[in-house]
Design a protein around this motif. Structure first.
Motif, PDB file in Angstrom:
ATOM      1  N   LEU A  18      -1.304  -2.780 -13.493  1.00 53.79           N
ATOM      2  CA  LEU A  18      -2.081  -2.740 -12.249  1.00 53.79           C
ATOM      3  C   LEU A  18      -1.787  -3.941 -11.343  1.00 53.79           C
ATOM      4  O   LEU A  18      -1.987  -3.870 -10.135  1.00 53.79           O
ATOM      5  CB  LEU A  18      -3.575  -2.652 -12.551  1.00 53.79           C
ATOM      6  CG  LEU A  18      -4.055  -1.317 -13.122  1.00 53.79           C
ATOM      7  CD1 LEU A  18      -5.541  -1.396 -13.485  1.00 53.79           C
ATOM      8  CD2 LEU A  18      -3.797  -0.184 -12.143  1.00 53.79           C
ATOM      9  N   ILE A  19      -1.345  -5.032 -11.919  1.00 50.96           N
ATOM     10  CA  ILE A  19      -0.977  -6.201 -11.128  1.00 50.96           C
ATOM     11  C   ILE A  19       0.491  -6.131 -10.722  1.00 50.96           C
ATOM     12  O   ILE A  19       0.846  -6.428  -9.574  1.00 50.96           O
ATOM     13  CB  ILE A  19      -1.264  -7.497 -11.924  1.00 50.96           C
ATOM     14  CG1 ILE A  19      -2.773  -7.686 -12.072  1.00 50.96           C
ATOM     15  CG2 ILE A  19      -0.648  -8.705 -11.230  1.00 50.96           C
ATOM     16  CD1 ILE A  19      -3.165  -8.825 -13.003  1.00 50.96           C
ATOM     17  N   ALA A  20       1.357  -5.702 -11.622  1.00 50.45           N
ATOM     18  CA  ALA A  20       2.803  -5.711 -11.377  1.00 50.45           C
ATOM     19  C   ALA A  20       3.229  -4.691 -10.321  1.00 50.45           C
ATOM     20  O   ALA A  20       4.092  -4.980  -9.492  1.00 50.45           O
ATOM     21  CB  ALA A  20       3.561  -5.473 -12.676  1.00 50.45           C
ATOM     22  N   VAL A  21       2.650  -3.497 -10.325  1.00 49.66           N
ATOM     23  CA  VAL A  21       3.063  -2.457  -9.373  1.00 49.66           C
ATOM     24  C   VAL A  21       2.808  -2.880  -7.925  1.00 49.66           C
ATOM     25  O   VAL A  21       3.710  -2.792  -7.089  1.00 49.66           O
ATOM     26  CB  VAL A  21       2.412  -1.097  -9.712  1.00 49.66           C
ATOM     27  CG1 VAL A  21       2.612  -0.094  -8.583  1.00 49.66           C
ATOM     28  CG2 VAL A  21       2.978  -0.548 -11.007  1.00 49.66           C
ATOM     29  N   THR A  25       5.877  -3.569  -5.369  1.00 52.33           N
ATOM     30  CA  THR A  25       5.965  -2.729  -4.170  1.00 52.33           C
ATOM     31  C   THR A  25       5.897  -3.582  -2.911  1.00 52.33           C
ATOM     32  O   THR A  25       6.682  -3.387  -1.980  1.00 52.33           O
ATOM     33  CB  THR A  25       4.841  -1.673  -4.171  1.00 52.33           C
ATOM     34  OG1 THR A  25       4.936  -0.909  -5.374  1.00 52.33           O
ATOM     35  CG2 THR A  25       4.951  -0.755  -2.975  1.00 52.33           C
ATOM     36  N   TYR A  26       4.976  -4.516  -2.867  1.00 52.35           N
ATOM     37  CA  TYR A  26       4.849  -5.397  -1.704  1.00 52.35           C
ATOM     38  C   TYR A  26       6.140  -6.182  -1.474  1.00 52.35           C
ATOM     39  O   TYR A  26       6.654  -6.247  -0.354  1.00 52.35           O
ATOM     40  CB  TYR A  26       3.668  -6.356  -1.886  1.00 52.35           C
ATOM     41  CG  TYR A  26       3.540  -7.346  -0.751  1.00 52.35           C
ATOM     42  CD1 TYR A  26       2.918  -6.984   0.433  1.00 52.35           C
ATOM     43  CD2 TYR A  26       4.060  -8.638  -0.858  1.00 52.35           C
ATOM     44  CE1 TYR A  26       2.806  -7.885   1.484  1.00 52.35           C
ATOM     45  CE2 TYR A  26       3.958  -9.537   0.187  1.00 52.35           C
ATOM     46  CZ  TYR A  26       3.327  -9.157   1.353  1.00 52.35           C
ATOM     47  OH  TYR A  26       3.233 -10.043   2.396  1.00 52.35           O
ATOM     48  N   ASN A  27       6.668  -6.775  -2.530  1.00 50.18           N
ATOM     49  CA  ASN A  27       7.904  -7.554  -2.401  1.00 50.18           C
ATOM     50  C   ASN A  27       9.077  -6.690  -1.948  1.00 50.18           C
ATOM     51  O   ASN A  27       9.911  -7.125  -1.150  1.00 50.18           O
ATOM     52  CB  ASN A  27       8.233  -8.269  -3.705  1.00 50.18           C
ATOM     53  CG  ASN A  27       7.290  -9.427  -3.979  1.00 50.18           C
ATOM     54  OD1 ASN A  27       6.641  -9.938  -3.070  1.00 50.18           O
ATOM     55  ND2 ASN A  27       7.199  -9.825  -5.226  1.00 50.18           N
ATOM     56  N   MET A 151      11.534   5.149   4.888  1.00 48.23           N
ATOM     57  CA  MET A 151      11.300   6.022   3.727  1.00 48.23           C
ATOM     58  C   MET A 151      10.400   5.324   2.718  1.00 48.23           C
ATOM     59  O   MET A 151       9.499   5.953   2.143  1.00 48.23           O
ATOM     60  CB  MET A 151      12.627   6.418   3.082  1.00 48.23           C
ATOM     61  CG  MET A 151      13.356   7.491   3.853  1.00 48.23           C
ATOM     62  SD  MET A 151      14.772   8.270   3.037  1.00 48.23           S
ATOM     63  CE  MET A 151      15.468   7.036   2.027  1.00 48.23           C
ATOM     64  N   ALA A 152      10.620   4.037   2.518  1.00 50.77           N
ATOM     65  CA  ALA A 152       9.825   3.300   1.531  1.00 50.77           C
ATOM     66  C   ALA A 152       8.356   3.235   1.921  1.00 50.77           C
ATOM     67  O   ALA A 152       7.478   3.305   1.054  1.00 50.77           O
ATOM     68  CB  ALA A 152      10.384   1.891   1.343  1.00 50.77           C
ATOM     69  N   ILE A 153       8.066   3.105   3.205  1.00 52.25           N
ATOM     70  CA  ILE A 153       6.655   3.021   3.612  1.00 52.25           C
ATOM     71  C   ILE A 153       5.989   4.391   3.699  1.00 52.25           C
ATOM     72  O   ILE A 153       4.785   4.474   3.867  1.00 52.25           O
ATOM     73  CB  ILE A 153       6.456   2.242   4.943  1.00 52.25           C
ATOM     74  CG1 ILE A 153       7.077   2.964   6.120  1.00 52.25           C
ATOM     75  CG2 ILE A 153       6.970   0.829   4.810  1.00 52.25           C
ATOM     76  CD1 ILE A 153       6.714   2.367   7.474  1.00 52.25           C
ATOM     77  N   ASN A 159       3.476   3.984   0.505  1.00 55.05           N
ATOM     78  CA  ASN A 159       2.623   4.347   1.641  1.00 55.05           C
ATOM     79  C   ASN A 159       1.230   3.732   1.527  1.00 55.05           C
ATOM     80  O   ASN A 159       0.631   3.349   2.525  1.00 55.05           O
ATOM     81  CB  ASN A 159       2.550   5.859   1.807  1.00 55.05           C
ATOM     82  CG  ASN A 159       1.989   6.579   0.602  1.00 55.05           C
ATOM     83  OD1 ASN A 159       1.873   6.020  -0.488  1.00 55.05           O
ATOM     84  ND2 ASN A 159       1.645   7.838   0.778  1.00 55.05           N
ATOM     85  N   ILE A 160       0.745   3.617   0.319  1.00 58.32           N
ATOM     86  CA  ILE A 160      -0.582   3.009   0.117  1.00 58.32           C
ATOM     87  C   ILE A 160      -0.535   1.529   0.480  1.00 58.32           C
ATOM     88  O   ILE A 160      -1.370   1.037   1.246  1.00 58.32           O
ATOM     89  CB  ILE A 160      -1.042   3.198  -1.345  1.00 58.32           C
ATOM     90  CG1 ILE A 160      -1.267   4.682  -1.629  1.00 58.32           C
ATOM     91  CG2 ILE A 160      -2.303   2.380  -1.628  1.00 58.32           C
ATOM     92  CD1 ILE A 160      -1.481   5.010  -3.084  1.00 58.32           C
ATOM     93  N   PHE A 161       0.458   0.838  -0.052  1.00 58.40           N
ATOM     94  CA  PHE A 161       0.548  -0.602   0.190  1.00 58.40           C
ATOM     95  C   PHE A 161       0.990  -0.912   1.616  1.00 58.40           C
ATOM     96  O   PHE A 161       0.597  -1.937   2.180  1.00 58.40           O
ATOM     97  CB  PHE A 161       1.467  -1.248  -0.848  1.00 58.40           C
ATOM     98  CG  PHE A 161       0.923  -1.095  -2.238  1.00 58.40           C
ATOM     99  CD1 PHE A 161      -0.213  -1.771  -2.632  1.00 58.40           C
ATOM    100  CD2 PHE A 161       1.518  -0.233  -3.144  1.00 58.40           C
ATOM    101  CE1 PHE A 161      -0.741  -1.617  -3.903  1.00 58.40           C
ATOM    102  CE2 PHE A 161       0.999  -0.064  -4.417  1.00 58.40           C
ATOM    103  CZ  PHE A 161      -0.133  -0.758  -4.795  1.00 58.40           C
TER     104      PHE A 161
END
Length: 175
Positions: A18-21, A25-27, A151-153, A159-161
């Motif tokens: 839950l922390i790593a994803v 994704t943000y990075n 595409m990534a966003i 899309n969530i992040f």
């Protein structure tokens, strides 16, 4: 190892996931956004190079065809619009205007054989052709970076992040 130990390990693994994803994704989104910005800067650099060539080209052509003021004014106006362009959509539109104005200038120059044989004019045209090729390459690289980023966003979980962290769709550089 008892039941509590196994449950503790499972909880720890879930917490790590839950922390790593989100971090991963943000990075990843930051990296892609930075690539878009870098490729956009490459386009800006090549557009600036072309804008720097234009005054010399206009002056050279003007020396042979002083009465073609409408064409010179169009090139000057297109250059000013290019310099004032802010976002990628404006730069794209200004680039189209500049290309049209330069094509008219080149068409005028074609009517003057002595101009076409002038070494300064020939050198400027060679530099302009090289710059146009660089702009085309930079546009291709930029649009590829924009495609990956956009595409990534739009894909899950990006899309969530993207929504949470304010990542917005990037504009293509149209040709």
């Amino acid at each position: 190892m008892g039941k509590k130990g196994i449950i503790g390990i499972i909880v720890l693994v879930v917490v790590i996931i839950l922390i790593a994803v989100p971090i991963s994704t943000y990075n990843s989104l930051v990296s892609m956004q930075t690539a878009v910005e870098e490729q956009g800067a490459n386009i800006d650099s090549q557009l600036q190079r072309r804008m720097d060539l234009i005054p010399n080209l206009v002056e050279t052509v003007k020396g042979f065809t002083a009465h073609e003021t409408e064409v010179f004014d169009a090139v000057t106006s297109a250059r000013e619009n290019m310099m004032a362009a802010g976002d990628m959509a404006e730069k794209s539109a200004a680039n189209e205007e500049m290309t049209g104005a330069l094509n008219r200038l080149i068409a005028v120059a074609e009517a003057y054989p002595e101009l076409k044989s002038d070494t300064v004019y020939v050198g400027l045209m060679d530099e302009l052709a090289g710059t146009e090729n660089r702009i085309s390459y930079a546009r291709t690289e930029y649009n590829a970076a924009v495609t990956s980023y956009n595409m990534a966003i739009r894909k899950f979980p990006g899309n969530i992040f993207a929504g949470i962290f304010g990542f917005e769709k990037a504009d293509f550089f149209e040709a």
